[in-house]
Every structure is written in C-alpha cells, then in structure tokens.
Design an enzyme around this catalytic site. Structure first.
Site, PDB file in Angstrom:
ATOM      1  N   TYR A 114     -22.293  33.596 -13.257  1.00 17.58           N
ATOM      2  CA  TYR A 114     -23.585  33.785 -13.917  1.00 17.58           C
ATOM      3  C   TYR A 114     -24.673  33.976 -12.889  1.00 17.58           C
ATOM      4  O   TYR A 114     -24.477  33.781 -11.676  1.00 17.58           O
ATOM      5  CB  TYR A 114     -23.921  32.582 -14.801  1.00 17.58           C
ATOM      6  CG  TYR A 114     -24.380  31.353 -14.044  1.00 17.58           C
ATOM      7  CD1 TYR A 114     -25.736  31.032 -13.959  1.00 17.58           C
ATOM      8  CD2 TYR A 114     -23.463  30.518 -13.410  1.00 17.58           C
ATOM      9  CE1 TYR A 114     -26.161  29.906 -13.264  1.00 17.58           C
ATOM     10  CE2 TYR A 114     -23.879  29.394 -12.730  1.00 17.58           C
ATOM     11  CZ  TYR A 114     -25.222  29.097 -12.647  1.00 17.58           C
ATOM     12  OH  TYR A 114     -25.637  27.986 -11.955  1.00 17.58           O
ATOM     13  N   ARG A 133      -5.022  31.364 -24.377  1.00 18.55           N
ATOM     14  CA  ARG A 133      -5.150  30.460 -23.247  1.00 18.55           C
ATOM     15  C   ARG A 133      -3.897  30.445 -22.377  1.00 18.55           C
ATOM     16  O   ARG A 133      -2.791  30.143 -22.828  1.00 18.55           O
ATOM     17  CB  ARG A 133      -5.444  29.030 -23.736  1.00 18.55           C
ATOM     18  CG  ARG A 133      -5.741  28.059 -22.604  1.00 18.55           C
ATOM     19  CD  ARG A 133      -5.890  26.634 -23.110  1.00 18.55           C
ATOM     20  NE  ARG A 133      -6.281  25.729 -22.040  1.00 18.55           N
ATOM     21  CZ  ARG A 133      -5.442  25.242 -21.121  1.00 18.55           C
ATOM     22  NH1 ARG A 133      -4.146  25.554 -21.178  1.00 18.55           N
ATOM     23  NH2 ARG A 133      -5.883  24.431 -20.179  1.00 18.55           N
ATOM     24  N   HIS A 160      -3.282  29.965 -17.836  1.00 16.42           N
ATOM     25  CA  HIS A 160      -3.999  29.897 -16.563  1.00 16.42           C
ATOM     26  C   HIS A 160      -4.057  31.256 -15.879  1.00 16.42           C
ATOM     27  O   HIS A 160      -5.103  31.648 -15.358  1.00 16.42           O
ATOM     28  CB  HIS A 160      -3.364  28.857 -15.645  1.00 16.42           C
ATOM     29  CG  HIS A 160      -3.715  27.452 -16.013  1.00 16.42           C
ATOM     30  ND1 HIS A 160      -3.272  26.845 -17.165  1.00 16.42           N
ATOM     31  CD2 HIS A 160      -4.488  26.532 -15.376  1.00 16.42           C
ATOM     32  CE1 HIS A 160      -3.745  25.603 -17.223  1.00 16.42           C
ATOM     33  NE2 HIS A 160      -4.492  25.388 -16.163  1.00 16.42           N
ATOM     34  N   GLU A 206     -26.729  20.977  -0.615  1.00 18.91           N
ATOM     35  CA  GLU A 206     -27.758  21.507  -1.510  1.00 18.91           C
ATOM     36  C   GLU A 206     -27.957  20.512  -2.649  1.00 18.91           C
ATOM     37  O   GLU A 206     -27.408  19.412  -2.631  1.00 18.91           O
ATOM     38  CB  GLU A 206     -27.371  22.888  -2.035  1.00 18.91           C
ATOM     39  CG  GLU A 206     -26.062  22.916  -2.797  1.00 18.91           C
ATOM     40  CD  GLU A 206     -25.648  24.320  -3.221  1.00 18.91           C
ATOM     41  OE1 GLU A 206     -26.434  25.269  -3.052  1.00 18.91           O
ATOM     42  OE2 GLU A 206     -24.523  24.470  -3.731  1.00 18.91           O
ATOM     43  N   ARG A 220     -26.124  39.451  -6.025  1.00 20.60           N
ATOM     44  CA  ARG A 220     -25.353  38.204  -5.992  1.00 20.60           C
ATOM     45  C   ARG A 220     -24.384  38.128  -7.165  1.00 20.60           C
ATOM     46  O   ARG A 220     -23.238  37.666  -7.015  1.00 20.60           O
ATOM     47  CB  ARG A 220     -26.302  37.005  -6.002  1.00 20.60           C
ATOM     48  CG  ARG A 220     -25.599  35.674  -5.869  1.00 20.60           C
ATOM     49  CD  ARG A 220     -26.579  34.533  -5.670  1.00 20.60           C
ATOM     50  NE  ARG A 220     -27.441  34.333  -6.852  1.00 20.60           N
ATOM     51  CZ  ARG A 220     -28.401  33.411  -6.912  1.00 20.60           C
ATOM     52  NH1 ARG A 220     -28.654  32.636  -5.879  1.00 20.60           N
ATOM     53  NH2 ARG A 220     -29.127  33.269  -8.011  1.00 20.60           N
ATOM     54  N   LYS A 238     -21.342  31.796  -7.654  1.00 19.25           N
ATOM     55  CA  LYS A 238     -22.124  31.216  -8.747  1.00 19.25           C
ATOM     56  C   LYS A 238     -21.272  31.203 -10.014  1.00 19.25           C
ATOM     57  O   LYS A 238     -21.474  31.980 -10.947  1.00 19.25           O
ATOM     58  CB  LYS A 238     -23.429  32.000  -8.943  1.00 19.25           C
ATOM     59  CG  LYS A 238     -24.546  31.198  -9.619  1.00 19.25           C
ATOM     60  CD  LYS A 238     -25.881  31.901  -9.485  1.00 19.25           C
ATOM     61  CE  LYS A 238     -26.988  31.201 -10.253  1.00 19.25           C
ATOM     62  NZ  LYS A 238     -27.357  29.898  -9.690  1.00 19.25           N
TER      63      LYS A 238
END
Length: 282
Positions: free
Chosen positions: A33, A100, A102, A177, A52, A145
């Site tokens: 995101y 679902r 992996h 951070e 990014r 991110k």
C-alpha cells in the site's frame, strides 16, 4: 461525496464497499500500500509515492495490470469526487483473488483498492508528540510497504492506551523507526536519520526533510543512532505523510528536545511551504 472507496472499478461510499472473501489480503496480508495527503485535488509528492508503490509491488512479485500514469490519472479523478478541500488518500494492491493457499497461481490479476477521506493538517508546528520505546519485533522486510502490520498495530495500541502518540522501535539499542512514521534527530546543527536498509521504510517525508536540511545549510547524516543519542538530541522529529515534521517533547516519560527551536522552525517552515506551493491552484 463525503468519503470514497474504490475497488477494481467500483466506486461507493466507504461504508458500502464489499471486498471478495478470497482476496489474498484477507488471509495473508498479501499486498502493498501507499498513502499521501491532498489539497485542492492535488496529491502531495504523488510521483514519489507511485515510485515507492510500484517498487513495493516488484519486491513481492505482484505484476500490476496498470501503469503509473493510469493510477496517477485515476487518483486525480477520484479526488475531484470528494467535497473536502483536504484529503487523506490511501491506495493498495493485493496479489489477487484465489482459494486460500500459501503459494499462489500465476498469472493472477491483482486487486486495486483506494479510499479517500477528509483530512485536516496541523501546520502550526506547535504540537509536540509524546512517545515510548519498544524492541523492534517486526520481520526484516520493513523497506517494503506491505499490508503485514500486526507488530505495528500492537505497538500502537500500547501507546494509545497510555495516552501517547507513537512508538519508537529499536534493535539492540539502534533506533530504526516508529510504528507508522520515520524518526530523525537534530544535533549540533546536523539533521540525522537512519540509513535506508531493510529495517526502515524509505519515507517520502524523510526524503524531503533531508533535502530541506541541505537547502537550509544544515549538516545531514544518514547514520544509525542509538536510544541514548536520540534522548540527548537537540530535537527529535517524527515524519510521515500526515505529519511532515512533528517534534517530540517526551520519550518514556522523560522530557526531550526543545533545544534548537530556531532550526526546527526553519525546517518546518521549509517543508510546509513546499506542501502549500505544490498543492496550490493557479
């Protein structure tokens, strides 16, 4: 519209949007995101956020079926549908929709989701934040991110329950951070922030604080610093898309910062002017 949600071409109010149960973000947080703020329908530093965002997709092998220019145009058009002058703009992509498992089938069409809500920025520079420190227990892909934010969520909740604003993560005393921000220090006229590695997100506000510091004639350093060095700094600065240059007054109950108000104000003025200039309507 007061707020807006977008999912693969469908546009509704936030409360009305429904997402497929088998979207891989639901099961695995399998996606990335980005987010920024907008004023006058202009998204601040959008090119940097798009760069990014596409880099994050590449790093986890998501292959978008849209280009940067497509997303730039879409975000701009969606901004025009909102009534508010200032907006928080969030966009994410998940790997796609599949039963679902992996491992994931290839090719898989990614799902693009966007939301926008009214936002009100604080450009007074007067609000100083209260922080706490915690060991950094996140996985070592912090430069991407991703949607995998459970350690950040748990740490943020600890801070909230104590009436605090943010959490400073550290690994063996090295400051990395915050839970949802970058953190930097001002010491003896030098703006210092952690180096770009797999332990921190390459923050857009962080980038422009470095550039602003250079323009103001400050020294700049991209060197790791310790908790002790942070606590002794003249100023401690938290930065994110929603809080471009927020100073800190307290960490773990101890007063900090407040020793170089002149440079702090210069830095705030520089980056706030950049925001208003970039988002001005001619």
């Amino acid at each position: 519209m007061e707020d807006l949600a977008y999912y693969n071409g469908k546009i509704t109010r936030l409360s009305d949007m429904m997402v497929p149960f088998n979207d891989r973000s639901h099961f695995f947080g399998d996606g990335v995101y980005d987010a920024s703020i907008a004023k006058n329908g202009i998204i601040f530093k959008l090119d940097d956020h798009l760069e990014r965002f596409f880099n994050s997709m590449a790093l986890i092998d998501i292959q978008p079926d849209f280009a940067k220019d497509d997303l730039r145009a879409l975000l701009g058009n969606l901004c025009q549908k909102l009534d508010a002058d200032e907006l928080f703009v969030y966009f994410q992509v998940s790997r796609g929709t599949a039963i679902r498992n992996h491992s994931y089938p290839q090719p898989l069409k990614p799902n693009l989701a966007i939301y926008m809500t009214p936002w009100q920025g604080d450009f007074s520079g007067q609000n100083r934040l209260r922080l706490m420190t915690l060991p950094d227990q996140r996985f070592e892909l912090c430069h991407i991110k991703t949607l995998n934010l459970l350690p950040n969520v748990l740490a943020s909740q600890k801070a909230t329950l104590q009436g605090l604003d943010e959490v400073v993560f550290h690994r063996n005393q090295r400051v990395t951070e915050c839970a949802h921000s970058n953190i930097s220090i001002l010491t003896n006229g030098v703006f210092q922030t952690a180096p770009l590695d797999h332990w921190i997100l390459p923050g857009i506000a962080r980038k422009y604080l470095l550039l602003a510091s250079q323009a103001l004639g400050f020294g700049v350093s991209e060197q790791a610093f310790t908790i002790a060095e942070m606590l002794a700094a003249d100023e401690i600065i938290v930065s994110s898309s929603g809080a471009l240059c927020a100073p800190v007054s307290e960490i773990d109950g101890c007063p900090v910062g407040g020793k170089d108000d002149e440079r702090l104000q210069q830095l705030q003025t520089k980056i706030y002017q950049d925001f208003f200039k970039e988002t001005a309507v001619e």
